[in-house]
Design a protein around this motif. Structure first.
Motif, PDB file in Angstrom:
ATOM      1  N   CYS A 317      36.874  -4.706  20.378  1.00 29.03           N
ATOM      2  CA  CYS A 317      36.370  -3.938  21.348  1.00 29.03           C
ATOM      3  C   CYS A 317      34.994  -3.897  21.439  1.00 29.03           C
ATOM      4  N   ASP A 318      34.282  -3.495  20.212  1.00 33.42           N
ATOM      5  CA  ASP A 318      32.959  -3.436  19.854  1.00 33.42           C
ATOM      6  C   ASP A 318      32.012  -4.473  20.309  1.00 33.42           C
ATOM      7  N   ASN A 345      38.952  -1.519  17.040  1.00 31.33           N
ATOM      8  CA  ASN A 345      37.587  -0.812  17.087  1.00 31.33           C
ATOM      9  C   ASN A 345      37.202  -0.506  18.707  1.00 31.33           C
ATOM     10  N   GLN A 346      38.457   0.048  19.224  1.00 24.57           N
ATOM     11  CA  GLN A 346      38.094   0.806  20.664  1.00 24.57           C
ATOM     12  C   GLN A 346      37.328   1.831  20.715  1.00 24.57           C
ATOM     13  N   ASP A 347      37.414   2.741  19.735  1.00 18.98           N
ATOM     14  CA  ASP A 347      36.563   3.967  19.579  1.00 18.98           C
ATOM     15  C   ASP A 347      35.070   3.494  19.484  1.00 18.98           C
ATOM     16  N   GLU A 348      34.581   2.672  18.609  1.00 18.48           N
ATOM     17  CA  GLU A 348      33.306   2.184  18.444  1.00 18.48           C
ATOM     18  C   GLU A 348      32.770   1.283  19.794  1.00 18.48           C
ATOM     19  N   ARG A 350      33.940   1.913  23.031  1.00 15.19           N
ATOM     20  CA  ARG A 350      33.665   2.929  23.919  1.00 15.19           C
ATOM     21  C   ARG A 350      32.411   3.666  23.706  1.00 15.19           C
ATOM     22  N   ALA A 351      32.238   4.149  22.446  1.00 12.58           N
ATOM     23  CA  ALA A 351      31.206   4.773  22.136  1.00 12.58           C
ATOM     24  C   ALA A 351      29.870   4.175  22.634  1.00 12.58           C
ATOM     25  N   GLU A 354      29.873   4.234  26.655  1.00 12.29           N
ATOM     26  CA  GLU A 354      29.437   5.637  27.023  1.00 12.29           C
ATOM     27  C   GLU A 354      27.912   6.109  26.923  1.00 12.29           C
ATOM     28  N   ASP A 362      42.061   3.660  29.787  1.00 11.51           N
ATOM     29  CA  ASP A 362      43.312   3.212  28.783  1.00 11.51           C
ATOM     30  C   ASP A 362      44.216   2.338  29.603  1.00 11.51           C
TER      31      ASP A 362
END
Length: 382
Positions: A317-318, A345-348, A350-351, A354, A362
């Motif tokens: 994802c990143d 790596n969805q959190d990375e 999305r960060a 954002e 989601d």
């Protein structure tokens, strides 16, 4: 990949499948010479990559060279099912005594090549397949063993009746099957396969389709590709290594995985939207693919909004997020984006989005409903 009738007939002839002599014409000034070279009665036929030419006025019988010229001029001015007629052929007319249908097609269900035969060839074979499917005989040809010989012989006897025509049909079909295999076809079709004035079987028409995934093995077939076969965005996608099909809607789609892409299109339709394309960026984590995908989608003037649906497994994802940010730097993105980013790596990812002022969702249903709303109400180029 599909090719024109005249191209298929040239391949047929190279394999010894009997055809009638023909001349290709691309401009009106060539008509008189073509008609004179053939002499006598001719059939004038539009060359377009669609069916239904006869019913659309794209096939005419000419008794004289003068009639052939007139009909040829008329047909070159036609547009058939959205395809302008830019090429025609003049072919020797035949006194047809009987028409049959014969074709080989890839059969995923039986993992074989299926031969289809019918006593009723001609323009209405599609209707026959729907309304009287029992009139089409089907025999599977397996790569290692070939067909069941008893079934094959029985079918030939049932369809062609006389020993002379059975032998001719066997010879033609054996050559057609060899052509199918050697050129990695998905379809080879003769409709009609006809008994003509000298009591021989001749391929009056010819249709061929090829497996796109095997074209790298056949540069001579790839060279036959016609401009109308693929849109410019489909050609660009092929060069970028993307799996892409252009559609008629207004919602651009970037998805990873063919199955997820198909499900996404279905959900867009279910929500009342119309997808503008099928696009699978594949399983690689290459940001440049996202850039290429967005460039292709925004080149379509009909697109009003874009849905990016990523369910990361091999795809990270990143990296998708980095591709989006790269695209924003390289091209003018003046269309609303709806981004669903879930998985590796969805959190990375999305960060990163954002930080650039972009939101990732989601839920797939939520994302689809949002992009449909944007396309139908406030979507469009800013």
């Amino acid at each position: 990949m599909n090719i024109h009738e005249y191209q298929a007939k040239e391949l047929f002839a190279s394999y010894g499948i009997p055809i009638k002599a023909f001349r290709l014409v691309t401009e009106p000034g060539q008509l008189a010479q073509a008609a004179q070279e053939l002499g006598g009665e001719t059939i004038v036929k539009a060359q377009v990559l669609t069916g239904g030419r006869g019913k659309a006025g794209g096939v005419k019988y000419a008794k004289t060279a003068e009639e052939a010229v007139k009909y040829g001029q008329d047909i070159l001015n036609l547009t058939i099912k959205g395809f302008p007629v830019e090429k025609i052929i003049l072919t020797e007319a035949a006194d047809i005594k009987k028409e049959f249908y014969a074709g080989f097609i890839t059969n995923r269900g039986t993992r074989a090549v299926t031969l289809m035969l019918s006593k009723a060839g001609g323009m209405d074979i599609e209707d026959l397949a729907v309304n009287s499917p029992e009139e089409i005989l089907k025999i599977d040809f397996f790569a290692r063993t070939g067909p069941d010989e008893d079934l094959y012989e029985a079918a030939l006897k049932d369809i062609f009746r006389t020993q002379t025509h059975i032998a001719q049909a066997r010879d033609i079909l054996d050559k057609l099957y060899r052509l199918f295999l050697e050129k990695d076809c998905s379809l080879t079709e003769i409709n009609p396969l006809s008994i003509v004035d000298d009591d021989t079987l001749v391929a009056i028409d010819a249709k061929m389709s090829f497996d796109d995934n095997a074209l790298f093995r056949h540069p001579e077939i790839q060279a036959l590709e016609n401009p109308e076969e693929s849109s410019q965005d489909e050609k660009d996608a092929r060069e970028a290594g993307l799996s892409f099909v252009s559609l008629d809607g207004d919602i651009g789609c970037i998805v990873n995985g063919a199955g997820l892409a198909m499900a996404t299109l279905d959900l867009i339709k279910l929500a009342g939207g119309e997808p503008a394309n099928f696009l699978d960026v594949g399983g690689s984590s290459n940001p440049n693919k996202v850039v290429s995908a967005l460039k292709i989608i925004i080149s379509n003037p009909n697109v009003k909004a874009i849905l990016i649906n990523i369910f990361g497994g091999i795809t990270r994802c990143d990296d998708i997020a980095k591709g989006l940010l790269m695209a924003r730097e390289q091209i003018q993105l003046d269309l609303p984006l709806v981004i669903r980013l879930v998985g590796t790596n969805q959190d990375e990812g999305r960060a990163l989005l954002e930080k650039a002022g972009l939101q990732a969702f989601d839920g797939l249903s939520e994302s689809v409903e949002k992009v449909v709303a944007l396309a139908t109400s406030e979507g469009g180029r800013q």
